[in-house]
Design a protein around this motif. Structure first.
Motif, PDB file in Angstrom:
ATOM      1  N   ALA A  31      39.438  78.182  86.191  1.00  0.00           N
ATOM      2  CA  ALA A  31      39.495  79.013  84.983  1.00  0.00           C
ATOM      3  C   ALA A  31      40.793  78.763  84.217  1.00  0.00           C
ATOM      4  CB  ALA A  31      39.378  80.492  85.363  1.00  0.00           C
ATOM      5  N   GLN A  32      41.890  78.575  84.952  1.00  0.00           N
ATOM      6  CA  GLN A  32      43.155  78.273  84.286  1.00  0.00           C
ATOM      7  C   GLN A  32      43.083  76.927  83.578  1.00  0.00           C
ATOM      8  OE1 GLN A  32      45.482  80.291  83.834  1.00  0.00           O
ATOM      9  NE2 GLN A  32      45.839  81.644  85.577  1.00  0.00           N
ATOM     10  N   ALA A  33      42.368  75.973  84.178  1.00  0.00           N
ATOM     11  CA  ALA A  33      42.186  74.678  83.526  1.00  0.00           C
ATOM     12  C   ALA A  33      41.432  74.838  82.206  1.00  0.00           C
ATOM     13  CB  ALA A  33      41.441  73.722  84.452  1.00  0.00           C
ATOM     14  N   GLU A  34      40.453  75.720  82.199  1.00  0.00           N
ATOM     15  CA  GLU A  34      39.713  75.971  80.961  1.00  0.00           C
ATOM     16  C   GLU A  34      40.616  76.611  79.920  1.00  0.00           C
ATOM     17  OE1 GLU A  34      35.522  78.067  79.499  1.00  0.00           O
ATOM     18  OE2 GLU A  34      36.139  78.162  81.605  1.00  0.00           O
ATOM     19  N   LEU A  35      41.526  77.496  80.387  1.00  0.00           N
ATOM     20  CA  LEU A  35      42.474  78.117  79.459  1.00  0.00           C
ATOM     21  C   LEU A  35      43.429  77.068  78.893  1.00  0.00           C
ATOM     22  CD1 LEU A  35      43.071  80.948  78.389  1.00  0.00           C
ATOM     23  CD2 LEU A  35      44.720  81.240  80.241  1.00  0.00           C
ATOM     24  N   VAL A  36      43.807  76.099  79.716  1.00  0.00           N
ATOM     25  CA  VAL A  36      44.640  75.004  79.224  1.00  0.00           C
ATOM     26  C   VAL A  36      43.884  74.205  78.164  1.00  0.00           C
ATOM     27  CG1 VAL A  36      45.706  72.802  79.878  1.00  0.00           C
ATOM     28  CG2 VAL A  36      46.053  74.827  81.306  1.00  0.00           C
ATOM     29  N   ASP A  37      42.585  73.969  78.380  1.00  0.00           N
ATOM     30  CA  ASP A  37      41.767  73.268  77.387  1.00  0.00           C
ATOM     31  C   ASP A  37      41.772  74.016  76.055  1.00  0.00           C
ATOM     32  OD1 ASP A  37      41.142  71.354  79.242  1.00  0.00           O
ATOM     33  OD2 ASP A  37      39.205  72.236  79.785  1.00  0.00           O
ATOM     34  N   ILE A  38      41.620  75.327  76.131  1.00  0.00           N
ATOM     35  CA  ILE A  38      41.624  76.138  74.910  1.00  0.00           C
ATOM     36  C   ILE A  38      42.972  76.033  74.214  1.00  0.00           C
ATOM     37  CG2 ILE A  38      41.535  78.509  74.043  1.00  0.00           C
ATOM     38  CD1 ILE A  38      39.495  79.116  76.226  1.00  0.00           C
ATOM     39  N   ALA A  39      44.055  76.109  75.010  1.00  0.00           N
ATOM     40  CA  ALA A  39      45.392  76.010  74.426  1.00  0.00           C
ATOM     41  C   ALA A  39      45.595  74.659  73.751  1.00  0.00           C
ATOM     42  CB  ALA A  39      46.451  76.223  75.511  1.00  0.00           C
ATOM     43  N   HIS A  58      52.267  83.138  71.880  1.00  0.00           N
ATOM     44  CA  HIS A  58      52.029  84.489  71.361  1.00  0.00           C
ATOM     45  C   HIS A  58      50.533  84.784  71.295  1.00  0.00           C
ATOM     46  CE1 HIS A  58      52.748  87.545  67.841  1.00  0.00           C
ATOM     47  NE2 HIS A  58      52.325  88.125  68.942  1.00  0.00           N
ATOM     48  N   TYR A  59      49.752  83.805  70.846  1.00  0.00           N
ATOM     49  CA  TYR A  59      48.299  83.954  70.798  1.00  0.00           C
ATOM     50  C   TYR A  59      47.745  84.291  72.178  1.00  0.00           C
ATOM     51  CZ  TYR A  59      43.382  82.599  70.124  1.00  0.00           C
ATOM     52  OH  TYR A  59      42.007  82.581  70.087  1.00  0.00           O
ATOM     53  N   LEU A  60      48.195  83.567  73.214  1.00  0.00           N
ATOM     54  CA  LEU A  60      47.681  83.775  74.568  1.00  0.00           C
ATOM     55  C   LEU A  60      48.151  85.099  75.147  1.00  0.00           C
ATOM     56  CD1 LEU A  60      48.124  80.172  75.999  1.00  0.00           C
ATOM     57  CD2 LEU A  60      45.992  81.284  75.319  1.00  0.00           C
ATOM     58  N   VAL A  61      49.319  85.547  74.775  1.00  0.00           N
ATOM     59  CA  VAL A  61      49.794  86.857  75.244  1.00  0.00           C
ATOM     60  C   VAL A  61      48.839  87.946  74.791  1.00  0.00           C
ATOM     61  CG1 VAL A  61      51.595  88.596  74.907  1.00  0.00           C
ATOM     62  CG2 VAL A  61      52.235  86.256  75.477  1.00  0.00           C
ATOM     63  N   VAL A  62      48.335  87.816  73.561  1.00  0.00           N
ATOM     64  CA  VAL A  62      47.449  88.840  73.013  1.00  0.00           C
ATOM     65  C   VAL A  62      46.002  88.626  73.464  1.00  0.00           C
ATOM     66  CG1 VAL A  62      46.522  89.848  70.885  1.00  0.00           C
ATOM     67  CG2 VAL A  62      48.936  89.227  71.027  1.00  0.00           C
ATOM     68  N   ARG A  63      45.467  87.437  73.239  1.00  0.00           N
ATOM     69  CA  ARG A  63      44.036  87.223  73.455  1.00  0.00           C
ATOM     70  C   ARG A  63      43.657  86.999  74.909  1.00  0.00           C
ATOM     71  NH1 ARG A  63      40.563  89.511  71.577  1.00  0.00           N
ATOM     72  NH2 ARG A  63      38.991  87.934  72.051  1.00  0.00           N
ATOM     73  N   ALA A  64      44.596  86.523  75.721  1.00  0.00           N
ATOM     74  CA  ALA A  64      44.294  86.309  77.135  1.00  0.00           C
ATOM     75  C   ALA A  64      44.983  87.317  78.035  1.00  0.00           C
ATOM     76  CB  ALA A  64      44.700  84.888  77.547  1.00  0.00           C
ATOM     77  N   SER A  67      51.323  87.269  80.471  1.00  0.00           N
ATOM     78  CA  SER A  67      52.736  87.531  80.261  1.00  0.00           C
ATOM     79  C   SER A  67      53.317  86.376  79.454  1.00  0.00           C
ATOM     80  CB  SER A  67      53.466  87.642  81.594  1.00  0.00           C
ATOM     81  OG  SER A  67      53.506  86.377  82.245  1.00  0.00           O
ATOM     82  N   PRO A  68      54.452  86.586  78.758  1.00  0.00           N
ATOM     83  CA  PRO A  68      55.057  85.470  78.021  1.00  0.00           C
ATOM     84  C   PRO A  68      55.347  84.265  78.903  1.00  0.00           C
ATOM     85  CG  PRO A  68      56.023  87.542  77.299  1.00  0.00           C
ATOM     86  CD  PRO A  68      55.134  87.865  78.478  1.00  0.00           C
ATOM     87  N   ALA A  69      55.781  84.498  80.145  1.00  0.00           N
ATOM     88  CA  ALA A  69      56.086  83.383  81.045  1.00  0.00           C
ATOM     89  C   ALA A  69      54.817  82.615  81.423  1.00  0.00           C
ATOM     90  CB  ALA A  69      56.788  83.897  82.296  1.00  0.00           C
ATOM     91  N   HIS A  70      53.734  83.345  81.709  1.00  0.00           N
ATOM     92  CA  HIS A  70      52.466  82.692  82.059  1.00  0.00           C
ATOM     93  C   HIS A  70      51.920  81.918  80.857  1.00  0.00           C
ATOM     94  CE1 HIS A  70      48.296  83.200  84.180  1.00  0.00           C
ATOM     95  NE2 HIS A  70      48.582  81.944  83.920  1.00  0.00           N
ATOM     96  N   ALA A  71      51.993  82.520  79.685  1.00  0.00           N
ATOM     97  CA  ALA A  71      51.520  81.838  78.476  1.00  0.00           C
ATOM     98  C   ALA A  71      52.326  80.571  78.219  1.00  0.00           C
ATOM     99  CB  ALA A  71      51.611  82.778  77.277  1.00  0.00           C
ATOM    100  N   ALA A  72      53.634  80.622  78.477  1.00  0.00           N
ATOM    101  CA  ALA A  72      54.473  79.436  78.289  1.00  0.00           C
ATOM    102  C   ALA A  72      54.054  78.320  79.236  1.00  0.00           C
ATOM    103  CB  ALA A  72      55.943  79.790  78.513  1.00  0.00           C
ATOM    104  N   ASP A  73      53.665  78.678  80.471  1.00  0.00           N
ATOM    105  CA  ASP A  73      53.203  77.662  81.417  1.00  0.00           C
ATOM    106  C   ASP A  73      51.903  77.019  80.944  1.00  0.00           C
ATOM    107  OD1 ASP A  73      55.319  77.881  83.140  1.00  0.00           O
ATOM    108  OD2 ASP A  73      54.324  79.273  84.509  1.00  0.00           O
ATOM    109  N   VAL A  74      50.981  77.832  80.448  1.00  0.00           N
ATOM    110  CA  VAL A  74      49.702  77.295  79.964  1.00  0.00           C
ATOM    111  C   VAL A  74      49.942  76.310  78.821  1.00  0.00           C
ATOM    112  CG1 VAL A  74      47.524  77.874  78.823  1.00  0.00           C
ATOM    113  CG2 VAL A  74      48.360  79.305  80.691  1.00  0.00           C
TER     114      VAL A  74
END
Length: 421
Positions: A31-39, A58-64, A67-74
């Protein structure tokens, strides 16, 4: 030697949990791989830029709901997905977690990602971080000028030359990176400060802290020598014994604020203490113990703000420009930009939900804090904001297409019905 039925049952239960944990981890990884695809799609066509989002993170913090740190990793993995072939494939297969691949994306050159990916399959995230941090990846060999045709040299003569890619190792890049500082309050209301810098700048900061510590030591020694009567009851344990580096940092802060001569600047950086019958707190911070009040109230740099049962008195429509008292209350209530997912906490502006020209009052329930980017976005029509700012969940924000900007709701994250893809 036979085992008891209870031990056998416990062993089977452990095996079941062991297998279920691995199965769930695989699903999460895919699922995280799919989120990376979306990003990656968001980044490629800049779809993240609609609706007031500052960055893909910022988009991932809101729509997914990250956390800011997790979104930065994605986003970090998405940006390097094409060059981290083995690591990306392992993530898509569920073999590696996003955290593991993020370590590779953060510090490993593309030439070494295959070998580090093989290591990641056998290592935990902390082990992988330590291994990568200790390894100085050699820089790629410089191109041999003899391999370049003479005509190419002639063709570029007098033309601007491209800056070569950064060939430093990850360790060297980190050592030379710009200074970083983060600060905030933890769950207990205690202030936390973290700072890192290149050694040359760090040495300067280190000497400044040592000087302040020395000055405190000399001052306290002089004060002790001037006292003729020793009070054996310490009023403040912080001033008992030798000064610490933490005391030195406070001394440096006091020196800096004491040097501000401009009245407007002094007011901008003043510390405000909010007092209520139920407790007290520093603007933008957490509740503080009542035993600390004495020191705050005796400090000339702190200006008390009194409230009654936690409810401030609103300012009527007759006031066009907010008085400092009301502005401080809004800053303390919002503690940063109220746009969903925005992490800006300083240099914010007060925004009228219903504009003054259309009859909007200057009461607290009609005003919110916004950063400059999102304040300008509302003026441009990129997004709208309505609702009750006095409630944490009271604001409704929509983008220019009318889509509500908020984390996904339960019906959006619910699994599809059986048999649907």
């Amino acid at each position: 030697m036979s085992t008891s039925p209870l031990a056998q049952s416990r062993h089977r239960r452990q095996q079941e949990l062991w297998a279920r944990t691995a199965a769930v981890a695989g699903r999460l990884n895919r699922a995280q791989a799919e989120l990376v695809d979306i990003a990656a799609e968001l980044i490629e066509d800049r779809h993240w830029g609609d609706g007031g989002f500052k960055t893909p993170e910022h988009y991932l913090v809101v729509r997914a709901g990250l956390s800011p740190a997790h979104a930065a990793d994605v986003v970090r993995v998405a940006r390097r997905r094409s060059e981290l072939v083995e690591a990306s494939a392992a993530l898509e297969a569920g073999e590696l977690s996003l955290d593991q691949v993020a370590v590779i994306a953060r510090a490993v050159p593309a030439r070494y990602q295959a070998s580090v990916t093989a290591l990641a399959r056998e290592a935990t995230v902390p082990q992988l971080r330590r291994a990568v941090a200790r390894h100085a990846f050699p820089a790629p060999p410089a191109p041999d000028p003899a391999d370049s045709p003479a005509e190419d040299d002639a063709a570029t003569d007098g033309e601007p030359q491209l800056v070569p890619a950064d060939t430093r190792s990850a360790s060297e890049q980190r050592a030379c990176a710009k200074p970083e500082l983060s600060m905030g309050y933890d769950a207990d209301g205690r202030f936390q400060l973290r700072y890192s810098a290149p050694a040359t700048i760090g040495a300067l900061v280190e000497q400044a802290v040592k000087e302040a510590k020395d000055a405190l030591f000399i001052r306290r020694r002089g004060a002790a020598a001037a006292d003729t009567v020793v009070d054996h009851v310490a009023v403040d344990d912080r001033h008992a014994g030798l000064p610490t580096y933490a005391d030195a940092l406070e001394e440096m802060a006091n020196r800096s604020l004491a040097s501000v001569t401009s009245t407007s600047r002094a007011a901008h950086y003043r510390v405000y203490l909010h007092l209520d019958t139920d407790g007290a707190w520093v603007s933008g911070g957490h509740v503080i113990p009542l035993r600390l009040l004495g020191r705050f109230l005796s400090d000339g740099t702190v200006q008390p703000v009194w409230e009654t049962e936690g409810t401030p008195v609103s300012v009527g429509r007759a006031m066009r420009i907010l008085p400092d008292r009301t502005r401080r209350l809004i800053h303390d209530r919002d503690r940063g930009c109220r746009f969903p997912g925005c992490t800006t906490t300083r240099f914010t502006e007060v925004h009228h939900l219903t504009p003054w020209a259309y009859g909007g009052p200057t009461d607290l329930d009609n005003q919110v804090l916004l950063c400059t980017t999102h304040h300008d976005g509302i003026d441009r029509g990129d997004h709208t904001m309505t609702g009750d700012p006095t409630r944490p969940d009271g604001l409704v924000v929509t983008n220019r297409y009318g889509l509500p900007i908020h984390p996904p709701r339960p019906h959006e994250t619910a699994p599809p019905p059986d048999g649907d893809s």
